[in-house]
Scaffold this motif. Structure first.
Motif, short mmCIF file in Angstrom:
data_model
loop_
_atom_site.label_atom_id
_atom_site.label_comp_id
_atom_site.label_asym_id
_atom_site.label_seq_id
_atom_site.Cartn_x
_atom_site.Cartn_y
_atom_site.Cartn_z
N ARG A 83 -1.23 11.18 8.59
CA ARG A 83 -2.34 10.16 7.97
C ARG A 83 -3.23 10.09 8.99
O ARG A 83 -4.45 9.80 8.79
CB ARG A 83 -1.54 8.92 7.92
CG ARG A 83 -0.54 8.54 6.58
CD ARG A 83 -1.33 8.56 5.39
NE ARG A 83 -2.05 7.22 5.36
CZ ARG A 83 -3.33 7.10 4.95
NH1 ARG A 83 -4.15 7.93 4.75
NH2 ARG A 83 -3.44 5.79 4.77
N MET A 84 -2.84 10.01 10.33
CA MET A 84 -3.97 9.85 11.41
C MET A 84 -4.95 11.20 11.47
O MET A 84 -5.97 11.41 11.66
CB MET A 84 -3.06 9.93 12.93
CG MET A 84 -2.63 8.41 13.16
SD MET A 84 -1.91 8.40 14.70
CE MET A 84 -3.32 8.29 15.72
N ASP B 177 0.97 3.41 2.38
CA ASP B 177 1.75 3.52 3.69
C ASP B 177 3.32 2.61 3.77
O ASP B 177 4.02 3.15 4.24
CB ASP B 177 0.79 3.02 4.66
CG ASP B 177 -0.21 3.98 4.96
OD1 ASP B 177 -0.33 5.43 4.59
OD2 ASP B 177 -1.46 3.71 4.97
N THR C 36 0.86 -1.36 -0.17
CA THR C 36 0.01 0.02 0.19
C THR C 36 0.80 1.12 -0.01
O THR C 36 2.20 1.20 0.32
CB THR C 36 -1.04 -0.06 1.31
OG1 THR C 36 0.00 0.11 2.50
CG2 THR C 36 -1.55 -1.32 1.38
N ILE D 17 -3.84 0.71 10.47
CA ILE D 17 -3.57 0.26 8.94
C ILE D 17 -1.98 0.85 8.56
O ILE D 17 -1.34 0.61 7.65
CB ILE D 17 -4.46 0.83 8.14
CG1 ILE D 17 -4.50 2.44 8.07
CG2 ILE D 17 -5.89 0.52 8.43
CD1 ILE D 17 -5.22 2.91 6.76
N ILE D 18 -1.54 1.67 9.50
CA ILE D 18 -0.27 2.19 9.17
C ILE D 18 0.81 1.34 9.87
O ILE D 18 1.92 0.94 9.44
CB ILE D 18 0.11 3.74 9.48
CG1 ILE D 18 -1.01 4.41 8.94
CG2 ILE D 18 1.43 4.32 9.20
CD1 ILE D 18 -1.32 5.92 9.63
N GLU E 166 -5.62 12.85 8.85
CA GLU E 166 -6.50 12.57 7.66
C GLU E 166 -7.62 11.38 7.77
O GLU E 166 -8.56 11.15 6.90
CB GLU E 166 -5.57 12.08 6.55
CG GLU E 166 -4.77 13.20 5.91
CD GLU E 166 -3.69 12.46 4.73
OE1 GLU E 166 -3.03 13.18 4.25
OE2 GLU E 166 -3.61 11.25 4.61
N ALA F 173 -6.97 8.17 8.95
CA ALA F 173 -6.56 7.04 8.73
C ALA F 173 -6.36 6.07 10.10
O ALA F 173 -5.81 6.73 11.06
CB ALA F 173 -5.22 6.80 7.97
N ARG G 95 -8.84 6.81 -5.03
CA ARG G 95 -8.30 6.08 -4.20
C ARG G 95 -7.17 4.74 -4.63
O ARG G 95 -6.26 4.62 -3.79
CB ARG G 95 -9.56 5.10 -3.44
CG ARG G 95 -9.19 4.25 -2.23
CD ARG G 95 -10.42 3.72 -1.62
NE ARG G 95 -11.12 2.56 -2.51
CZ ARG G 95 -10.92 1.44 -2.33
NH1 ARG G 95 -9.91 1.04 -1.91
NH2 ARG G 95 -11.61 0.76 -3.21
#
Length: 340
Positions: free
Chosen positions: A273-274, A27, A25, A282-283, A276, A278, A58
């Motif tokens: 990312r958090m 990330d 992905t 998942i990271i 945003e 996410a 996406r």
């Protein structure tokens, strides 16, 4: 429109991280890039239908830091593949790759992946349309054979047919795929590796750029393969033991980065990312292998996996804990040496 030439400018040899569903992905790719600026990164396989009829943003968005980056497409409709290749070019991808290696039942039913090795003329038509649509490289990743098409001569026929389109770069997974009877997981392990077939392909078609894939886990193995082929693609080992990518920097005389420098560079990305929206898990699932084979690695994985890390502070605590574990291990090693 700006066309990226990063892959063309990347120094030889070509070393890449394989496309892996649910793993490569954006990330993971951001994380992997911190280890080595020259390794080529691949997306997960994305089907043409998902891009054309789904959420293209996406599926196609990536971080600029990920260059050089390749979009791997799954499909068998030449016009759809050409359209998605144009979209990839416009999105800023450096290269597009056609998947002719995935053995999944799901993709077979949609005429995607390894089953296409039985239809070299169709693959050639697809590659020709993709190649004519853009001015970035278009490549093919395939197996050495499938089912009852297991001979070297049949693989050579496939490559020669596709190469007539002008495609000159083939990434070869050195295992056959048994599409009837083996699961996708078994097809990654059960059929024996036949590296000699890939070496022979390069010997007999020296004008083609041939890369080898399958079961490669160490810097030494990579070096050995490069005696015979133009590039090496590494799969699961690059995910489970990502510091291998740093070790591979020796191929370009790069200084190996410090693991804690890497995680310190990763922290602002995690925070972004958090912000945003996410979920942290998942990271962090992609960075579990950072301290593979080092003291405290198991506790690091435990701290970050299974939803144990819920806040940014949990990640910072995990970093402090592994530093303490490693310091303690160093002290014990010094005491042991002094006692000898």
């Amino acid at each position: 429109m700006t066309i990226n030439k990063n892959i063309e400018n990347t120094q030889s040899p070509r070393i890449s991280v394989a496309p892996m569903m649910d793993w490569t992905t954006k990330d993971y790719r951001f994380f992997a890039r911190l280890f080595n600026p020259n390794v080529i990164l691949y997306t997960e396989m994305v089907t043409t239908g998902a891009i054309i009829h789904g959420d293209a943003k996406r599926h196609l968005d990536f971080n600029t830091e990920e260059h050089p980056i390749v979009l791997q497409l799954g499909g068998s409709n030449p016009q759809d593949l050409a359209l998605c290749t144009k979209m990839a070019r416009d999105w800023g991808y450096d290269e597009v790759n056609l998947n002719v290696g995935c053995p999944s039942d799901r993709v077979q039913n949609n005429k995607i992946g390894a089953c296409l090795m039985a239809e070299p003329d169709l693959v050639a038509e697809c590659i020709a349309e993709m190649h004519n649509a853009v001015d970035i490289p278009v490549t093919v990743k395939h197996r050495i054979g499938i089912d009852d098409m297991q001979s070297y001569e049949e693989m050579l026929h496939f490559v020669d047919t596709v190469a007539q389109t002008g495609c000159d770069n083939f990434i070869v997974h050195a295992r056959i795929a048994l599409l009837q009877g083996l699961s996708p997981k078994e097809n990654r392990d059960v059929p024996p590796l036949r590296y000699e077939d890939v070496y022979r392909l390069k010997q007999e078609r020296p004008n083609l750029l041939i890369e080898i894939n399958g079961g490669i886990k160490t810097f030494a193995e990579t070096q050995a393969h490069l005696e015979h082929v133009d590039g090496v693609m590494i799969g699961r080992e690059a995910y489970h033991n990502p510091y291998l990518l740093a070790e591979l920097g020796q191929l370009w005389n790069l200084e190996a980065p410090d693991r804690f420098d890497i995680i310190n560079q990763m922290l602002p990305y995690i925070a972004q990312r958090m912000a945003e929206g996410a979920p942290l898990s998942i990271i962090t699932r992609h960075i579990l292998g950072l301290f593979q084979n080092l003291p405290g690695a198991r506790k690091w994985r435990q701290a970050l996996s299974g939803g144990n890390a819920k806040t940014f502070a949990d990640v910072e605590n995990a970093i402090r804990n592994i530093k303490e574990n490693m310091r303690r291990a160093e002290d014990e090693a010094k005491e042991y040496q002094a006692a000898l």
